[in-house]
Write a protein that holds these residues in place. Structure first.
Motif, PDB file in Angstrom:
ATOM      1  N   HIS A  19      68.340  62.164  55.948  1.00 41.86           N
ATOM      2  CA  HIS A  19      68.061  61.067  55.014  1.00 41.86           C
ATOM      3  C   HIS A  19      68.563  59.733  55.555  1.00 41.86           C
ATOM      4  O   HIS A  19      67.887  58.707  55.445  1.00 41.86           O
ATOM      5  CB  HIS A  19      68.754  61.320  53.666  1.00 41.86           C
ATOM      6  N   VAL A  20      69.787  59.731  56.083  1.00 38.49           N
ATOM      7  CA  VAL A  20      70.381  58.543  56.720  1.00 38.49           C
ATOM      8  C   VAL A  20      70.822  58.947  58.110  1.00 38.49           C
ATOM      9  O   VAL A  20      71.287  60.070  58.325  1.00 38.49           O
ATOM     10  CB  VAL A  20      71.566  57.991  55.897  1.00 38.49           C
ATOM     11  N   SER A  21      70.692  58.042  59.074  1.00 32.45           N
ATOM     12  CA  SER A  21      70.876  58.459  60.461  1.00 32.45           C
ATOM     13  C   SER A  21      71.388  57.333  61.339  1.00 32.45           C
ATOM     14  O   SER A  21      71.062  56.160  61.148  1.00 32.45           O
ATOM     15  CB  SER A  21      69.540  58.956  61.023  1.00 32.45           C
ATOM     16  N   CYS A  22      72.171  57.732  62.350  1.00 28.86           N
ATOM     17  CA  CYS A  22      72.536  56.822  63.444  1.00 28.86           C
ATOM     18  C   CYS A  22      72.116  57.455  64.767  1.00 28.86           C
ATOM     19  O   CYS A  22      72.717  57.202  65.803  1.00 28.86           O
ATOM     20  CB  CYS A  22      74.023  56.503  63.421  1.00 28.86           C
ATOM     21  N   TRP A  71      64.917  66.809  51.440  1.00 28.48           N
ATOM     22  CA  TRP A  71      64.772  66.532  52.869  1.00 28.48           C
ATOM     23  C   TRP A  71      63.399  66.997  53.344  1.00 28.48           C
ATOM     24  O   TRP A  71      62.789  66.398  54.222  1.00 28.48           O
ATOM     25  CB  TRP A  71      65.893  67.223  53.643  1.00 28.48           C
ATOM     26  N   PHE A  72      62.925  68.077  52.787  1.00 23.83           N
ATOM     27  CA  PHE A  72      61.532  68.484  52.917  1.00 23.83           C
ATOM     28  C   PHE A  72      61.172  69.275  51.664  1.00 23.83           C
ATOM     29  O   PHE A  72      62.023  69.535  50.808  1.00 23.83           O
ATOM     30  CB  PHE A  72      61.266  69.300  54.195  1.00 23.83           C
ATOM     31  N   TYR A  73      59.912  69.643  51.531  1.00 21.89           N
ATOM     32  CA  TYR A  73      59.427  70.379  50.366  1.00 21.89           C
ATOM     33  C   TYR A  73      58.870  71.713  50.855  1.00 21.89           C
ATOM     34  O   TYR A  73      57.891  71.757  51.607  1.00 21.89           O
ATOM     35  CB  TYR A  73      58.336  69.584  49.653  1.00 21.89           C
ATOM     36  N   GLY A  96      68.149  69.981  50.593  1.00 24.28           N
ATOM     37  CA  GLY A  96      68.649  69.079  49.558  1.00 24.28           C
ATOM     38  C   GLY A  96      68.723  69.689  48.181  1.00 24.28           C
ATOM     39  O   GLY A  96      69.004  68.985  47.200  1.00 24.28           O
ATOM     40  N   ASN A  97      68.503  71.010  48.072  1.00 26.54           N
ATOM     41  CA  ASN A  97      68.577  71.698  46.787  1.00 26.54           C
ATOM     42  C   ASN A  97      69.982  72.276  46.626  1.00 26.54           C
ATOM     43  O   ASN A  97      70.387  73.142  47.406  1.00 26.54           O
ATOM     44  CB  ASN A  97      67.544  72.819  46.713  1.00 26.54           C
ATOM     45  N   ALA A 153      71.457  67.499  52.645  1.00 30.21           N
ATOM     46  CA  ALA A 153      71.577  67.259  51.203  1.00 30.21           C
ATOM     47  C   ALA A 153      72.247  65.946  50.848  1.00 30.21           C
ATOM     48  O   ALA A 153      72.904  65.829  49.813  1.00 30.21           O
ATOM     49  CB  ALA A 153      72.331  68.419  50.562  1.00 30.21           C
ATOM     50  N   TRP A 154      72.102  64.919  51.692  1.00 23.40           N
ATOM     51  CA  TRP A 154      72.611  63.602  51.306  1.00 23.40           C
ATOM     52  C   TRP A 154      72.052  63.215  49.933  1.00 23.40           C
ATOM     53  O   TRP A 154      70.851  63.307  49.693  1.00 23.40           O
ATOM     54  CB  TRP A 154      72.186  62.548  52.318  1.00 23.40           C
ATOM     55  N   GLY A 155      72.918  62.801  49.045  1.00 21.41           N
ATOM     56  CA  GLY A 155      72.488  62.319  47.731  1.00 21.41           C
ATOM     57  C   GLY A 155      72.181  63.389  46.719  1.00 21.41           C
ATOM     58  O   GLY A 155      71.938  63.073  45.550  1.00 21.41           O
TER      59      GLY A 155
END
Length: 391
Positions: free
Chosen positions: A181-184, A280-282, A129-130, A155-157
């Motif tokens: 982050h968002v999932s189906c 998403w993780f750190y 996500g960076n 990297a959603w968002g």
């Protein structure tokens, strides 16, 4: 560890509507239409195709570039296999470039070193996500007339210079995998604003059928990567929650960095001040010269104290996976190499910084349910372990 309630009333409402439909096929289905509407509210990309996975989205993007056998695509040495599968299936060649030490993203300087006469595209991966240094990478692409596929799966968002990631390159790919982050459960989406790529985008994931005209007389070879209406229903509902999910994760990751600043033996992830990391993780790194324990021992100490973490991220750089070391891509063969269309030998590839990152990093779990008090507890444990491990 706090855990979010990921699915609920919003998803049930769309699924309940979905089961009353006469068809669950994606083309102009109400759930798929709602998904694309929700996506475009956040990502103003005119041409979109929903896929069965993020890997499928990337394969569609690669196919849309119409690469020739032996053409090269530069990718980061640390990424998911999904980033390179489509490249290989299109008989193109993944070229691995090294990473920046604190962002864990493509190093523009090393990208330049990897460019050859066969290079056709770059694939920046916004790891964890960076946002990548899109200014530098797009300048390289313009100079060498390269296409850019942004891998936004993690990297959603996330935002680069205030704009959502995915708007800078020629194509953007996203994932609705269960762990994103968002999932189906599994799903993806590929999108572009470029007419020449976008008008045929859906064909590359739908057997090259022309849904606009109803044509089932394909001109080219393409896989079936369609999303279904049940997947689209859940994904559309999930996107309505994206802003809050990312806001919570960004707050948690930023607070963790603030709490760990100055701790001896730790190297923290770097984020440009104008960018938004969606965590998403750190991933933090250990300064091994200042610590008397191994990376695995450090991670085990955190685990023993109740912190959710893993030593490292992926086990090794992608080029060191057995499938690459043995060039075992098609039943023990790699046709483009055997036909002399590439001289690539992954046994000779080295990306020193990527190898170092995977050897000295610890991945901490971040999710949207973590409040400030919990993050502060995690930070206190990390500081205590670092202090106890100091030389």
């Amino acid at each position: 560890m706090p855990r979010p309630q990921r699915w609920g009333a919003a998803e049930l409402e769309r699924l309940s509507a979905m089961v009353t439909q006469p068809s669950l096929f994606y083309w102009r289905g109400p759930q798929t239409t709602a998904l694309l509407d929700e996506f475009r509210r956040r990502y103003p990309l005119n041409f979109c195709f929903p896929t069965s996975s993020g890997t499928a989205a990337l394969h569609v993007a690669i196919a849309a570039l119409r690469l020739k056998p032996g053409d090269e695509v530069i990718v980061p040495a640390i990424t998911d296999m999904g980033s390179v599968i489509g490249i290989l299936y299109q008989q193109a060649v993944p070229v691995f470039a090294d990473l920046e030490p604190q962002t864990y993203n493509l190093d523009p300087a090393d990208v330049c070193r990897r460019i050859t006469a066969k290079t056709r595209a770059l694939m920046p991966v916004h790891l964890a996500g960076n946002p990548c240094d899109m200014s530098a990478l797009m300048a390289i692409a313009r100079e060498h007339r390269l296409q850019v596929i942004e891998d936004c799966a993690q990297a959603w968002g996330a935002r680069w210079r205030g704009q959502p990631v995915g708007l800078q390159g020629n194509l953007a790919c996203f994932s609705f995998n269960d762990y994103k982050h968002v999932s189906c459960g599994d799903g993806g989406l590929v999108a572009t604003n470029q007419l020449e790529l976008g008008t045929g985008l859906g064909k590359w994931g739908d057997k090259f059928y022309d849904r606009e005209t109803g044509g089932r007389d394909p001109l080219e070879l393409a896989p079936n990567y369609r999303m279904s209406e049940p997947q689209a229903a859940v994904a559309a509902a999930q996107l309505t929650k994206l802003e809050q999910i990312v806001a919570n994760r960004h707050r948690a990751g930023t607070r963790l960095t603030e709490q760990l600043a100055g701790a001896a033996g730790l190297r923290l992830p770097s984020v440009q001040t104008a960018d938004t990391h969606s965590y998403w993780f750190y991933l933090l790194r250990l300064d091994r010269e200042r610590l008397a324990v191994s990376r695995d021992e450090f991670a085990q100490a955190l685990t023993n104290a109740g912190v959710s973490c893993t030593p490292g991220y992926i086990p090794r750089p992608v080029y060191r996976y057995p499938v690459f070391q043995q060039h075992n891509f098609f039943s023990g063969h790699w046709p483009v190499r055997e036909l002399g269309l590439t001289q690539m030998d992954y046994r000779q590839v080295r990306c020193p910084e990527a190898e170092a990152i995977l050897e000295d990093s610890v991945k901490l779990t971040i999710n949207e349910a973590m409040d400030d008090a919990y993050i502060d507890e995690v930070a206190a444990v990390v500081r205590d372990v670092a202090r106890a491990a100091a030389r």
